[in-house]
Each structure stands twice: as C-alpha cells, then as structure tokens.
Design a protein around this motif. Sequence first.
Motif, mmCIF file in Angstrom:
data_model
loop_
_atom_site.group_PDB
_atom_site.id
_atom_site.type_symbol
_atom_site.label_atom_id
_atom_site.label_comp_id
_atom_site.label_asym_id
_atom_site.label_seq_id
_atom_site.Cartn_x
_atom_site.Cartn_y
_atom_site.Cartn_z
ATOM 1 N N ARG A 17 0.806 -1.229 -0.160
ATOM 2 C CA ARG A 17 -0.003 -0.022 -0.028
ATOM 3 C C ARG A 17 0.916 1.172 0.057
ATOM 4 N N ALA A 18 2.231 1.113 0.469
ATOM 5 C CA ALA A 18 3.075 2.206 0.344
ATOM 6 C C ALA A 18 3.917 2.381 -1.013
ATOM 7 N N CYS A 19 3.410 1.268 -1.784
ATOM 8 C CA CYS A 19 4.456 1.346 -3.231
ATOM 9 C C CYS A 19 4.174 2.545 -4.037
ATOM 10 N N ARG A 20 5.377 2.929 -4.523
ATOM 11 C CA ARG A 20 5.294 4.242 -5.413
ATOM 12 C C ARG A 20 6.239 4.017 -6.555
ATOM 13 N N PRO A 27 -1.771 8.239 -14.068
ATOM 14 C CA PRO A 27 -2.222 9.672 -14.312
ATOM 15 C C PRO A 27 -2.933 10.085 -12.842
ATOM 16 N N LEU A 28 -3.390 9.303 -12.012
ATOM 17 C CA LEU A 28 -4.091 9.703 -10.814
ATOM 18 C C LEU A 28 -3.177 9.548 -9.594
ATOM 19 N N GLY A 29 -1.841 8.936 -9.786
ATOM 20 C CA GLY A 29 -1.056 8.758 -8.761
ATOM 21 C C GLY A 29 -1.121 7.214 -8.030
ATOM 22 N N ARG A 111 5.553 -8.515 -10.916
ATOM 23 C CA ARG A 111 7.068 -8.464 -10.621
ATOM 24 C C ARG A 111 7.335 -8.355 -8.970
ATOM 25 N N LEU A 112 7.272 -7.233 -8.505
ATOM 26 C CA LEU A 112 7.309 -6.979 -7.268
ATOM 27 C C LEU A 112 6.622 -7.529 -6.286
ATOM 28 N N TRP A 113 5.500 -7.734 -6.363
ATOM 29 C CA TRP A 113 4.674 -8.273 -5.265
ATOM 30 C C TRP A 113 3.674 -9.485 -5.185
ATOM 31 N N LEU A 114 3.578 -10.051 -6.574
ATOM 32 C CA LEU A 114 2.573 -11.296 -6.661
ATOM 33 C C LEU A 114 2.905 -12.550 -5.987
ATOM 34 N N ASP A 115 4.130 -12.933 -6.281
ATOM 35 C CA ASP A 115 4.604 -14.191 -5.670
ATOM 36 C C ASP A 115 4.642 -14.129 -4.290
ATOM 37 N N ARG A 116 5.221 -12.898 -3.498
ATOM 38 C CA ARG A 116 5.355 -12.516 -2.334
ATOM 39 C C ARG A 116 3.833 -12.847 -1.654
#
Length: 198
Positions: A17-20, A27-29, A111-116
């Motif tokens: 939820r803190a991912c940037r 477009p909306l951040g 890539r960043l989150w799904l498997d974890r």
Amino acid sequence: MSEERRTPLDVLLTEIRACRACEAVLPLGPRPVVRAHRDARILIVGQAPGARVHASGIPWDDASGKRLREWLGVEPDTFYDASRFAIVPMGFCYPGRGASGDNPPRPECARLWLDRLLAELPAIRLTLLIGQYAQRHFLANARKATLTDTVLAWRDFGPAVLPLPHPSPRNQAWFKHHPWFESDVLPELRRRVAQQLA
C-alpha cells in the motif's frame, strides 16, 4: 495493532500500500487496492482498479463489481470479508485510460509483489481468473488462443481454477453471443464458491 502481533502478511500489505514504483506514469498517482487474509479460501484475480475504485479505495466498487457479486451469488458483506475472499488484481493501481477503455495493468506489480503475496495465502482453494491478463499470467501455456476459448475450456483447468470474462457492462455483447456462459459456467461458479464458503 502492535508490531509484534503483525503477521508477515500484514507487513507485506503495508509495504504494497506504500508502493510508489509506478508513480511517474500513473495519471491519478498511486493508490494500491488489494485485500487479503491468511484464512481466505477464494482468490479473485482481476486486471486493475478503474477510476471509481481508485477514488473509493474499495475493490470492485462499480458496476462490474455488482455483476461479479451476482455471478458469485454473494452479498457485499461476504464479498468484502477478506478472511473469505482475497482480492488481488494483476495491477494494484489505476493505470489510466487508453483508446478503448482502461490501459493494461502495470507489469511492475506482478514482478514486485504477486509471488510474495500468494505465498502468504496458504488457505486458497479456488482461484477465479477474471480477464485475459490474469489468465495469461496464471495459466501461461495452458490457456487457449482467445479469452472466449479459455473460458469455454473451463473444465480443463481442474476444480481449483476458473477462468472468467470481465463482468464489465462493456462486455454485454459478449454475454449475449455466448449464452453457454450463463447456462454452464455460472452455475458451476456459484457451486464452487458456495462450497468454499460453507
């Protein structure tokens, strides 16, 4: 919740939820929308939040979600109980509008989150793959040439996976031209969901 009582899943969801990672191209951040609990038995994998879901922060909080809940045969209270349904899109943030609807989900999320994230959901017994992006990722070479062919071949994927079309109102013509979906797939979907919720 005190730090020592936070589970690895709680910590991971806070990170997500803190991912940037995609902030420069959204477009909306960034506003990652995801729900999960270690006890969830049903996993819903969609594509990415739409603009309305981005605004509310509530997954499937739109006309597509209303139809999806009708397909599943569940009320909102059940659907939004994270200990029953884990809701994990392929892209966690609204990707913006394209020429014919919303843009594809950003690939960074998977890539960043799904498997974890999936590793922290040990109780999942039924995975619903909504739309081509989820089907491409989870079914890989087992998926058919088109989404229609993949959904039509739902029996091939066993009792724990069910590919579905997107419930968007824009797909009204698809539902009309494929009556077998309502007559064959939806009763099986409701049966499997009820079995896991029992």
